[in-house]
Design a protein around this motif. Structure first.
Motif, PDB file in Angstrom:
ATOM      1  N   ASP A 197     -13.249 -14.917   8.831  1.00 32.64           N
ATOM      2  CA  ASP A 197     -14.513 -14.203   8.687  1.00 32.64           C
ATOM      3  C   ASP A 197     -14.446 -13.329   7.435  1.00 32.64           C
ATOM      4  O   ASP A 197     -13.593 -12.448   7.320  1.00 32.64           O
ATOM      5  CB  ASP A 197     -14.757 -13.345   9.937  1.00 32.64           C
ATOM      6  N   ALA A 198     -15.359 -13.558   6.497  1.00 33.61           N
ATOM      7  CA  ALA A 198     -15.303 -12.868   5.199  1.00 33.61           C
ATOM      8  C   ALA A 198     -15.411 -11.357   5.338  1.00 33.61           C
ATOM      9  O   ALA A 198     -14.684 -10.606   4.666  1.00 33.61           O
ATOM     10  CB  ALA A 198     -16.401 -13.391   4.281  1.00 33.61           C
ATOM     11  N   PHE A 248      -9.970  -5.894   6.653  1.00 29.63           N
ATOM     12  CA  PHE A 248      -8.518  -5.978   6.811  1.00 29.63           C
ATOM     13  C   PHE A 248      -7.815  -5.566   5.525  1.00 29.63           C
ATOM     14  O   PHE A 248      -6.850  -4.788   5.550  1.00 29.63           O
ATOM     15  CB  PHE A 248      -8.116  -7.404   7.197  1.00 29.63           C
ATOM     16  N   ALA A 249      -8.294  -6.074   4.398  1.00 29.07           N
ATOM     17  CA  ALA A 249      -7.685  -5.743   3.111  1.00 29.07           C
ATOM     18  C   ALA A 249      -7.758  -4.236   2.848  1.00 29.07           C
ATOM     19  O   ALA A 249      -6.775  -3.620   2.404  1.00 29.07           O
ATOM     20  CB  ALA A 249      -8.390  -6.508   1.987  1.00 29.07           C
ATOM     21  N   ILE A 303      -4.525 -19.953   0.218  1.00 28.01           N
ATOM     22  CA  ILE A 303      -4.689 -18.882   1.200  1.00 28.01           C
ATOM     23  C   ILE A 303      -3.967 -17.619   0.759  1.00 28.01           C
ATOM     24  O   ILE A 303      -4.525 -16.509   0.796  1.00 28.01           O
ATOM     25  CB  ILE A 303      -4.168 -19.316   2.589  1.00 28.01           C
ATOM     26  N   ASN A 304      -2.733 -17.756   0.354  1.00 25.47           N
ATOM     27  CA  ASN A 304      -1.946 -16.605  -0.059  1.00 25.47           C
ATOM     28  C   ASN A 304      -2.650 -15.832  -1.173  1.00 25.47           C
ATOM     29  O   ASN A 304      -2.744 -14.594  -1.134  1.00 25.47           O
ATOM     30  CB  ASN A 304      -0.562 -17.071  -0.497  1.00 25.47           C
ATOM     31  N   LYS A 305      -3.157 -16.556  -2.143  1.00 18.61           N
ATOM     32  CA  LYS A 305      -3.777 -15.890  -3.298  1.00 18.61           C
ATOM     33  C   LYS A 305      -5.125 -15.273  -2.932  1.00 18.61           C
ATOM     34  O   LYS A 305      -5.530 -14.264  -3.526  1.00 18.61           O
ATOM     35  CB  LYS A 305      -3.937 -16.864  -4.463  1.00 18.61           C
ATOM     36  N   GLN A 306      -5.824 -15.852  -1.957  1.00 16.90           N
ATOM     37  CA  GLN A 306      -7.077 -15.234  -1.501  1.00 16.90           C
ATOM     38  C   GLN A 306      -6.804 -13.868  -0.874  1.00 16.90           C
ATOM     39  O   GLN A 306      -7.537 -12.903  -1.113  1.00 16.90           O
ATOM     40  CB  GLN A 306      -7.762 -16.144  -0.481  1.00 16.90           C
ATOM     41  N   ILE A 307      -5.749 -13.790  -0.061  1.00 16.07           N
ATOM     42  CA  ILE A 307      -5.411 -12.519   0.590  1.00 16.07           C
ATOM     43  C   ILE A 307      -4.943 -11.504  -0.443  1.00 16.07           C
ATOM     44  O   ILE A 307      -5.325 -10.331  -0.404  1.00 16.07           O
ATOM     45  CB  ILE A 307      -4.339 -12.743   1.674  1.00 16.07           C
ATOM     46  N   VAL A 308      -4.116 -11.954  -1.372  1.00 19.04           N
ATOM     47  CA  VAL A 308      -3.651 -11.071  -2.455  1.00 19.04           C
ATOM     48  C   VAL A 308      -4.840 -10.530  -3.239  1.00 19.04           C
ATOM     49  O   VAL A 308      -4.927  -9.324  -3.520  1.00 19.04           O
ATOM     50  CB  VAL A 308      -2.684 -11.830  -3.389  1.00 19.04           C
TER      51      VAL A 308
END
Length: 299
Positions: free
Chosen positions: A42-43, A49-50, A109-114
């Motif tokens: 969920d965007a 969360f970030a 995925i990793n880079k989206q969270i970063v």
């Protein structure tokens, strides 16, 4: 957007004031957070969360994020027309599939969270278990018993692994900086082969290796529920074992509780299973008396 009233501002100030003792208690501590499920898909929740992760770092806590990505892996395999199957809930991972797994987990995925954490004002860096020898893996073995013959056979899951050794040196170094590590659950063995590791299992192993003050498992349920479907707010290790034995915990909750038990038995102060779909669930759990999920501790 309606401007908050004076009473609403005062309520916010009161909340911040009440959080102060918890900030002081956990300053300098390491928290490992397994991030996945609906919260990651969920965007709006991903953005919150970030921001929460950045806030933890700002108040002196060292957050370490370990993420999953099963649905995204499935979507990419489908796009590439690579067939995928499951045994006991685990994706059978051949050489071709593990390349896609690594590409999705350690790549997109990793880079989206970063990027989300960086956009929220933090300084995140993406890692996988391969970086700095972080997670050495071994092939995961599962045994299945034939109900007719009662003969056990070892299942071949391919390149599905489990953590064999976690080297926390890079995480200790990053804890002394303002950088937030974000870890993809991809490991390697002594031969250099790549392994897909369950994100819950990887996060639990990382939490144990860094002797985290808290290990958080974000899920799509409120936490551990009793037989009346009410949230159990606190459990000892004995309670947790009993919940599995007497059927209070069932299905996918069992391996999550087992992961929490293992982390606490290996030195984590406490583990928490909580609902990642609740906005600011982490902050509610950490900085309020009531908490937001099920805390599993030694006593």
């Amino acid at each position: 957007m309606q401007t908050p009233t004076r009473d609403e501002w005062l309520a916010k100030a009161r909340t911040l004031s009440e959080a102060l003792p918890y900030m002081r208690r956990y300053a300098g501590s390491t928290f490992v957070i397994k991030y996945g499920g609906h919260a990651m898909g969920d965007a709006s929740l991903a953005e919150l969360f970030a921001r929460d992760i950045v806030l933890l770092k700002q108040v002196g806590i060292n957050p370490v994020v370990v993420h999953g990505g099963g649905p995204q892996i499935g979507q990419m395999l489908e796009r590439l027309k690579i067939k995928s199957s499951f045994i006991d809930g685990l994706r059978v991972t051949d050489k071709e599939t593990v390349e896609v797994v690594e590409m999705v987990l350690a790549g997109s995925i990793n880079k989206q969270i970063v990027a989300a954490i960086n956009s929220a004002g933090g300084r995140a860096v993406g890692l996988s278990g391969k970086d700095s020898n972080l997670i050495t893996a071994r092939r995961l073995e599962r045994v299945q018993r034939d109900p007719d013959s009662n003969i056990e056979k070892v299942l071949d899951l391919g390149f599905v692994g489990e953590p064999y050794k976690v080297n926390p040196e890079i995480l200790h170094a990053l804890a002394q900086s303002d950088i937030i590590p974000v870890i993809a659950p991809v490991g390697f063995d002594v031969n250099g082969d790549t392994y897909n590791i369950n994100a819950d299992t990887a996060a639990g192993a990382v939490a144990a290796a860094v002797k985290a003050a808290r290990f958080f498992l974000l899920t799509d349920v409120a936490g551990v529920l009793d037989k009346d479907k009410k949230l159990i707010e606190k459990m000892s290790l004995e309670d947790a074992h009993k919940a599995i034995a007497d059927g209070t915990a069932s299905g996918g909750m069992i391996p999550k509780i087992e992961t929490c038990i293992g982390a606490v038995e290996q030195g984590v102060d406490a583990a928490v299973i909580l609902d990642g779909r609740v906005p600011h669930a982490l902050l509610l759990e950490i900085f309020t008396e009531g908490g937001a999920g099920t805390l599993i501790g030694k006593a």
